[in-house]
Design an enzyme around this catalytic site. Sequence first.
Site, PDB file in Angstrom:
ATOM      1  N   GLY A 131       0.830  -1.205   0.000  1.00 29.36           N
ATOM      2  CA  GLY A 131       0.000   0.000   0.000  1.00 29.36           C
ATOM      3  C   GLY A 131       0.858   1.245   0.000  1.00 29.36           C
ATOM      4  O   GLY A 131       1.671   1.445  -0.892  1.00 29.36           O
TER       5      GLY A 131
ATOM      6  N   ALA B 188       2.754   4.729  -2.999  1.00 28.74           N
ATOM      7  CA  ALA B 188       2.873   4.104  -4.318  1.00 28.74           C
ATOM      8  C   ALA B 188       1.683   3.205  -4.613  1.00 28.74           C
ATOM      9  O   ALA B 188       1.071   3.287  -5.687  1.00 28.74           O
ATOM     10  CB  ALA B 188       4.176   3.315  -4.404  1.00 28.74           C
TER      11      ALA B 188
ATOM     12  N   ILE C 256       3.150  -4.162   8.692  1.00 30.77           N
ATOM     13  CA  ILE C 256       4.337  -3.672   7.987  1.00 30.77           C
ATOM     14  C   ILE C 256       4.191  -2.178   7.786  1.00 30.77           C
ATOM     15  O   ILE C 256       3.272  -1.717   7.107  1.00 30.77           O
ATOM     16  CB  ILE C 256       4.512  -4.373   6.633  1.00 30.77           C
ATOM     17  CG1 ILE C 256       4.676  -5.880   6.838  1.00 30.77           C
ATOM     18  CG2 ILE C 256       5.717  -3.805   5.889  1.00 30.77           C
ATOM     19  CD1 ILE C 256       4.727  -6.665   5.553  1.00 30.77           C
TER      20      ILE C 256
ATOM     21  N   GLU D  70       7.547  13.825   2.197  1.00 25.78           N
ATOM     22  CA  GLU D  70       6.336  14.603   2.383  1.00 25.78           C
ATOM     23  C   GLU D  70       6.340  15.873   1.545  1.00 25.78           C
ATOM     24  O   GLU D  70       5.519  16.748   1.727  1.00 25.78           O
ATOM     25  CB  GLU D  70       6.150  14.951   3.857  1.00 25.78           C
ATOM     26  CG  GLU D  70       5.881  13.729   4.730  1.00 25.78           C
ATOM     27  CD  GLU D  70       5.704  14.075   6.189  1.00 25.78           C
ATOM     28  OE1 GLU D  70       6.391  15.001   6.652  1.00 25.78           O
ATOM     29  OE2 GLU D  70       4.902  13.435   6.857  1.00 25.78           O
TER      30      GLU D  70
ATOM     31  N   LYS E 269       4.176  24.541  -1.475  1.00 26.56           N
ATOM     32  CA  LYS E 269       5.635  24.556  -1.610  1.00 26.56           C
ATOM     33  C   LYS E 269       5.988  25.249  -2.917  1.00 26.56           C
ATOM     34  O   LYS E 269       5.530  24.848  -3.989  1.00 26.56           O
ATOM     35  CB  LYS E 269       6.184  23.126  -1.609  1.00 26.56           C
ATOM     36  CG  LYS E 269       7.679  23.050  -1.903  1.00 26.56           C
ATOM     37  CD  LYS E 269       8.140  21.611  -2.045  1.00 26.56           C
ATOM     38  CE  LYS E 269       9.588  21.533  -2.504  1.00 26.56           C
ATOM     39  NZ  LYS E 269      10.032  20.145  -2.730  1.00 26.56           N
TER      40      LYS E 269
ATOM     41  N   GLU F 285      15.579  16.632  -3.914  1.00 26.04           N
ATOM     42  CA  GLU F 285      14.739  17.502  -4.736  1.00 26.04           C
ATOM     43  C   GLU F 285      13.296  16.994  -4.822  1.00 26.04           C
ATOM     44  O   GLU F 285      12.562  17.311  -5.764  1.00 26.04           O
ATOM     45  CB  GLU F 285      15.336  17.646  -6.143  1.00 26.04           C
ATOM     46  CG  GLU F 285      16.559  18.550  -6.204  1.00 26.04           C
ATOM     47  CD  GLU F 285      16.214  20.047  -6.187  1.00 26.04           C
ATOM     48  OE1 GLU F 285      15.011  20.379  -6.168  1.00 26.04           O
ATOM     49  OE2 GLU F 285      17.156  20.869  -6.186  1.00 26.04           O
TER      50      GLU F 285
ATOM     51  N   THR G  65      11.660  14.125  -5.501  1.00 30.49           N
ATOM     52  CA  THR G  65      11.250  13.511  -6.766  1.00 30.49           C
ATOM     53  C   THR G  65      10.555  12.157  -6.596  1.00 30.49           C
ATOM     54  O   THR G  65      10.113  11.574  -7.591  1.00 30.49           O
ATOM     55  CB  THR G  65      12.475  13.320  -7.678  1.00 30.49           C
ATOM     56  OG1 THR G  65      13.484  12.578  -6.972  1.00 30.49           O
ATOM     57  CG2 THR G  65      13.043  14.663  -8.097  1.00 30.49           C
TER      58      THR G  65
ATOM     59  N   ILE H 177       7.625  10.987  -5.245  1.00 29.96           N
ATOM     60  CA  ILE H 177       6.227  10.869  -5.648  1.00 29.96           C
ATOM     61  C   ILE H 177       6.084  11.124  -7.145  1.00 29.96           C
ATOM     62  O   ILE H 177       5.270  10.484  -7.824  1.00 29.96           O
ATOM     63  CB  ILE H 177       5.341  11.816  -4.809  1.00 29.96           C
ATOM     64  CG1 ILE H 177       5.286  11.318  -3.355  1.00 29.96           C
ATOM     65  CG2 ILE H 177       3.937  11.922  -5.387  1.00 29.96           C
ATOM     66  CD1 ILE H 177       4.482  12.207  -2.425  1.00 29.96           C
TER      67      ILE H 177
END
Length: 740
Positions: free
Chosen positions: A12, A15, A41, A48, A77, A335, A337, A339
């Site tokens: 889960g 991803a 798990i 984040e 952001k 940086e 990346t 997600i």
Amino acid sequence: MHGVKKIVIAGGGTAGWMCAAALSKLLGKNLDITLVESDEIGTVGVGEATIPTLHIFHELLGINEREFMSATNATIKLGISFENWKDLKEDYLHSFGFLGTDCWAAQFHHFWLKANQLGMAQPIGDYCVEHLATRVGRFGVHPNQERNHAYHLDASLYAKFLKGIADKFGVKRREGKIVDVKVGAKDGNIQSLSLDSGEVIEGDLFIDCTGFRGLLIEDALHTGYDDWSHWLPCDRAIAVQTTAKKSPALYTRSIAHDAGWQWQIPLQSRMGNGMVFCSKYWTDEQALAVLKENLTGECLNEPRVIPFRTGTRRLHWNKNCVALGLASGFIEPLESTSIHLIQRSIVKLMLLFPKDEIKQADRDEFNRQTREELEHIRDFIVLHYRVTDRTDTPFWRHCKQMAIPDTLQHRLSLFDETGRLYKYDKDLFGEASWVQVMLGQGVSPKSYHPIVDLMGRDELNRFMSSNLTSVQQSVDAFPLYSDFLKKYCPYKDEGLDLRKKNTIESVKFSFNKESLPVITPMGLNSTPIVLLDSVTNDGGAALRQIAKTLDFEFDTNTMYPGVRAQLPREYVLGVLDKMDGAIRQTYKIPPTLKTNVVQASFSLLTQEEKSLTPFQKVPHFDSTNPYFFAILHYLSTGDHGGTGFFRHEPTNLESIDVETKALYMNAINQSAKSTGFGSEGYIKAANDEFDLYHQVDYRTDRLVSYPGSLLHSTVVKPELDIGWDVDTGRLTANIFIVYE
């Protein structure tokens, strides 16, 4: 294989649920999608922060920005502040958005380079809307606005939000650990997953979201891994959450230290923190000590050490298995990346989704595009380490001298000699990003494009001034960011919503009408507390039975050393009906103020003493608001620990208000640094620093209410109180109210 109809997602987290939501909504009409995950798990969940490309994913799924941000504790952001990367005490901001106005032959930064030489230019960030907005603290959302903003978000809440979408479109969730992966002897494809429950789940296409281990892509299919640690030497991270000390900023902080770097990611109600470091130069203990020294706020959870190895799977789609997230590889979060890469792979999978059988050509194209994009991102991250003036520690001397990929060396040489930069196919970061980081790290081009010299001095000055004015006007049109956040997407903790009907159908409890409140004064100031015994007609038995049916979870927004679950609506209304009048009369609450429920939950003490943070070993206060009150209902049977009220001897404080908070916090911060408050675990009695001046004894079905400003703590009996069993552990109902 004859067609792809059954999709199995293993794992889960962000991803898994991103994939489940996208496939089920956009392709799922004729698909059978099952997601397997285990509550036992945990997920890594350190990432984040996002980048603006997430808008593409959200638009595909029809996600409303305001609903998403409110549900995930999100903030805006606009960039990343890099501190101490070029050299000690030198900072720069890598913002999103674009720099100035380009021409057909040259990007804006070529004009800026000449203007800067002539003393006619402001810092390059002043020519970018997002850069300036970040620094002055202004942001808003307007119609037809460029979507150049990203988000800071709670990864666990994001997964929960996406799960809601997946549920609506028929994704089936299976709880359990994967204990076996069956691979076909002839074709080498994965045929099924076996769970610890004995259930076997068959599929046509498998998505591996099992994290670093890569249970399917590596353990079962032996895909292979390309190690990039010779270019990216950091191999461990420590993550921890803290309370928010001030209003959130519009940027992520990346603070370079002696052997790694620290992140600070501001959410609406807390701060995400962590340290990425190289174990060759720092031990876990050294890294943790530096991280703790530089934290703001109080720790909300125990710091977690996460080992990792930078690199990539040699194939991201192997046989009938596609790897997503950490299972596909890992480029450190410098940086933000992670997600994005999940999103890109999901979109590529949908674009190349097989009509009938899985074709080798589709797999090859998926792997080619993924590899190309990963290598561009890798080079951009390596740039931050390699191009530096720091030589003050062995780690930074290693980074400054290490070999780098030929592709990065070419970009560096081209920019250094000519000022030229190009965004390649599948290149995530555009020219503006490369320019800001190159200049920020100290690369100063020797020349610029000759077309710039066609512009005279006065014309160049007007051109630069026009760009500056345009950016300033755009930023001036934004509201203050703090005002925007409060109005646009306020985060509400998922406590009790009194407007909703209770979802527990079998709520059967009743209150004892004969029980009456007893007022007990205590302490130097004779502060009253309210006691009520025999609250219910069955000694709390019905409430204990309800608690057994609920899923308890850790509350990441507080320092509570245990797990919580939502209280029934009818119960909370009943408690308020019995207690509101007594509280108002006892504490002289103005009749014009309304009663608002802040939080209402079952609470079960589960955290072992050895894992407590220093601040969990001392009495705490809930709020400095004089109209904030706690209502605590003891529900367990047995001789459990009661509630103690403490006086802080060095300051003589029994309660904390706005004026005394700084005094108290400074005092206990000093104690934490010098003694760690000892190693005895939960506070159980008076000690050298705290006097236990009053204790409410534990009695089943007793209710106690007190001001949230009082210093208090559970007087824990570890052998009885700590445990996950509702029948035997210390179960309480906690309601926090405020009069506003």
